[in-house]
Design a protein around this motif. Sequence first.
Motif, PDB file in Angstrom:
ATOM      1  N   UNK A 161      36.690  38.911  32.533  1.00  0.00           N
ATOM      2  CA  UNK A 161      36.349  38.238  31.286  1.00  0.00           C
ATOM      3  C   UNK A 161      37.556  37.971  30.403  1.00  0.00           C
ATOM      4  N   UNK A 162      38.529  38.911  30.391  1.00  0.00           N
ATOM      5  CA  UNK A 162      39.680  38.735  29.499  1.00  0.00           C
ATOM      6  C   UNK A 162      40.839  38.001  30.176  1.00  0.00           C
ATOM      7  N   UNK A 163      40.607  37.486  31.377  1.00  0.00           N
ATOM      8  CA  UNK A 163      41.646  36.704  32.042  1.00  0.00           C
ATOM      9  C   UNK A 163      42.713  37.514  32.731  1.00  0.00           C
ATOM     10  N   UNK A 164      42.496  38.808  32.928  1.00  0.00           N
ATOM     11  CA  UNK A 164      43.511  39.651  33.551  1.00  0.00           C
ATOM     12  C   UNK A 164      42.849  40.894  34.138  1.00  0.00           C
ATOM     13  N   UNK A 165      43.189  41.219  35.379  1.00  0.00           N
ATOM     14  CA  UNK A 165      42.698  42.438  36.021  1.00  0.00           C
ATOM     15  C   UNK A 165      43.758  43.516  35.868  1.00  0.00           C
ATOM     16  N   UNK A 166      43.403  44.586  35.169  1.00  0.00           N
ATOM     17  CA  UNK A 166      44.354  45.676  34.973  1.00  0.00           C
ATOM     18  C   UNK A 166      44.234  46.685  36.096  1.00  0.00           C
ATOM     19  N   UNK A 167      45.216  47.589  36.126  1.00  0.00           N
ATOM     20  CA  UNK A 167      45.183  48.630  37.147  1.00  0.00           C
ATOM     21  C   UNK A 167      43.988  49.542  36.941  1.00  0.00           C
ATOM     22  N   UNK A 168      43.659  49.826  35.692  1.00  0.00           N
ATOM     23  CA  UNK A 168      42.502  50.680  35.411  1.00  0.00           C
ATOM     24  C   UNK A 168      41.204  50.048  35.864  1.00  0.00           C
ATOM     25  N   UNK A 169      41.056  48.753  35.647  1.00  0.00           N
ATOM     26  CA  UNK A 169      39.848  48.060  36.092  1.00  0.00           C
ATOM     27  C   UNK A 169      39.754  48.031  37.606  1.00  0.00           C
ATOM     28  N   UNK A 170      40.892  47.890  38.252  1.00  0.00           N
ATOM     29  CA  UNK A 170      40.897  47.911  39.717  1.00  0.00           C
ATOM     30  C   UNK A 170      40.511  49.292  40.235  1.00  0.00           C
ATOM     31  N   UNK A 171      41.028  50.334  39.599  1.00  0.00           N
ATOM     32  CA  UNK A 171      40.683  51.695  40.014  1.00  0.00           C
ATOM     33  C   UNK A 171      39.200  51.972  39.785  1.00  0.00           C
TER      34      UNK A 171
END
Length: 970
Positions: free
Chosen positions: A39-49
Amino acid sequence: MSSGSCKLPGNPDIAGVGVRIAIYIQNLLCFIPAFWALADGKVTRGELDAAETQATTNLVLAFAILISSIVQAQTLGLTNYHASIVLNMSWMNNTNAFIYFLLYVQYKSQGNNPRWVPPTWSAWARHIRGLAVSVIPGTSRGRPGHDSTDPEAGKSDDGVAPSAQILDGDNDSRRGAKILVKRFVLLLGSLHLTLMAGLGLWLWSNIRTFGEGRDTSNECAAKYALVTILGGHVPFASEALRIASFVIYSIFLVPGINLLLPIAIFLGLYSFCRALPIPKEVGPGEVSVPHSPFYYAWLRLTTRRICNSIARRWSMFPPFIGLIFLLVVNLVFIIDIELALKQNGDLQDKEEAVWGFGQILAMLLLFMPLRDLAETILARRTKQRQKDLDMGLGGAIKAQDLNMVLAMVSRGANPNAELEGGISAMHMACNLRDLDIIRTLLEAGADPNIKDGYRRDTYMVASDNTNCLRLLNKVETGSIDGMAALIQAAENGYGAAVKLLVPSLEFKYGDGTREAFFEALSGLNVNARNFAGRTALLYAINAKEFEAIIELLLATPGIDVNMPDPNEWTPLSLAAGKGREGIVRLLLAVPGIKVNAAGLGGSTPLKSAIDRNRGHEAVVRLLLAAPGIDVNAPDISGRTPLSFAGYHGHEAIVKLLLAAPGIDINAPDNFGYTPLYFAVRKGREEVVKLLLAAPGINVNVPATGGGIPLTIAASVGHGAVVKLLLAAPGIDINAPSNNGWTPLSFAVQEGREEVVRLLLAAPGIVVNAAGAGGLTPLHIAGDWARGHENEAVVKLLIAAPGTNVNAADTSGWTALHFAAEKGHEAVVRLLLAAPGINVNAPDTDGRTPLQFAAEKGHDTVLKLLLAVPGTNVNAADTSGWTALTWAAFRGNETIVTDLCAVPEIIVDVADVERRLEHPPEGWRWEDPASKDEQDKCVLVLKGFLLEARRRSLERHLESREFGGKGSEDS
């Protein structure tokens, strides 16, 4: 179709409503954090984990159901009908791994990722291969981030090399195992696919014999049950359904390989997206609504916001479409399962709806995915709070409010946050030249390396931060001079320290600490060298791509941008040779930059950017646009940049150079070699095309050795290049080198059959052109013959119109002389078959090819010559020596015997013995055979004479006997 009394036994633990609801919910829950992450245009490492954790949990539960079904099939008797339901639910469960893969691809393909993997087939093929290879113990991986071609090599879970590995040199096996553990969800997904495929193949190999003890139930399902596919009902016993299912499950049977098809599909989405035009953000006045009154302003505003939101999140289009596809697949399976159960309701036992232990347990296990979702939501809130603090820190730095910066840091703002525009907090402070804020951020733990979009391991940042502060403290205490500190900061990438050290003298402060710090920097010379002879600027360019540090150094008053290192490489040459486009752009913008400064070996920046296996096209483009650039500047060997570009085959760079004003396309080096020569020598076909099409090209420029580009092309055998040169206007196909050899001669010498064929077909070719010593191409073919290559060349030459097979060189040698002397049997055979060949042609010393064969001991060649009608076996040279004399002189009994077998041979033993005892003076007689070997040959001759006399006597006696008998009868 009526089922009559046929009933399927209930199995609530497999198809019960509680189990189904649990599986449906846990699979659909996986999509919530996935869509949230995009939704925010970026996949973070935390979201991937978080996605990995949730997918792993669901896959573990999916394994439990699948393994339970397989056990039931072998023990309690799972029916084929319930096995098909399990397989449908297993397909849904596998989407968990695919969701994680979509997010993983997006995470690795984001531009701000320190180990960025481009969303292309080739890049991901290398990446996946690297992941697979890293698991194998002992595999060489190279230095992390340097030598290794794998983006995952040597990285921690956040994609960077851990400090422990850098210090201790972690081995490949441990690194591979770590990567395997971190990608556990993909491993689970692959194994689940394999297990599911095994069950599917077991079921669809024969649905009637599936499992143990359920033959009656299986037969019932085969006769009356229906399965639902995309909403349509298909008989369970359909042969087409069986074959299709068997094929599909076979594809997904092999672990690891079964992930390739889904991976290819999702990467295809990225390829499709890259082909689409990228939408741009629109301004307030760029959105219009036809015939809209003023009160429709809200519609324009809403439309603009939607368009801009799509434009900002366009990079999320591929994973978003992938998630939509997976969601639709899940909904289709849910609908198909429920429709199949409803359609087959009259076949199923009422126990199917009973809530037992299995169904209740399945519902209770929903706690785990719900817990994971709750953790994701809480992490999202924490992330938003952190984002607000980081934005506040950015605002405080922009306002240059030190107190507010201190407040934000104390409240938990991240000093290494990436602020608006992708800039780091430290970089923003450096741009604003606020030394107090820079020092404050360093004390808060900020990364002293101010390069944007480059996140490093936390331990590495902490280590660099500590070392940077320690360095600054040494300057304050006077234990290190300012210049040494500046060089050390530049070499290690401490951009914040460089900013503090270089411009600090321009600022005035009241407190004693600051004054002491600046006093330690008094007399700072930014151009000073260290013990290795390098300046801070050279270290910043040579060590790493510290573009931000270089920008700071170049802004320092008094900086000498042309100061070379001990090898006479200037900063511009160094940056150009390394292909550092951004640094070259910064250097070229500095007044007084010397764009043609020559370093060691006369290498200019332009030559440095070209003279590599990979030419730096972008750097060359920048240099060619620089005022005063000399596009023809030679190095010490006289080679120009165009020569180097042609030699390395850099087509794009050659195009740039040819378009540059003042380019000398025919500039020779110290040996007369032009750019065309270098391109031809390496067989750079496309570059040769470009050069031949350039105005003013001279295709016949001779080098120091006299050869033209066609000569070298013929010699090395580049057939395609020879074709291009032969088609060039004005080409001299018979151009002689300094020894008089033509391109045809060199091609013949090297056995280049294709090139010889091309040259002989060219108009105006002189096939008998004689070089030094009168050697023609046919002479060279006979002399240099090597196997089948020159045999084919001799055939071409003999067949060429006008070829003189008896042409003699200055010593009177023909091609047959050379071939016989060297023992080239195949060539001799071809020459003897040529029309008009003179087998007895003497050289200036009167020697024939037969004498050469006898002298050199080439028995096979000798026999070929003796078999030709008219061969003069008794021909003598100017010294009176015949082939027989030479054979005896060399002690070759075999050849002496072969010669004696010729009826026309004249044997004078006394003459041979006399010549062997007293040979003439000269180099030809310097290597006789031993006395014993020569005596053996003389014995052969004497034996031959005795045998000849015996035969003569027998013939005489026979004639006398015949004559006496005749007179008596008369």
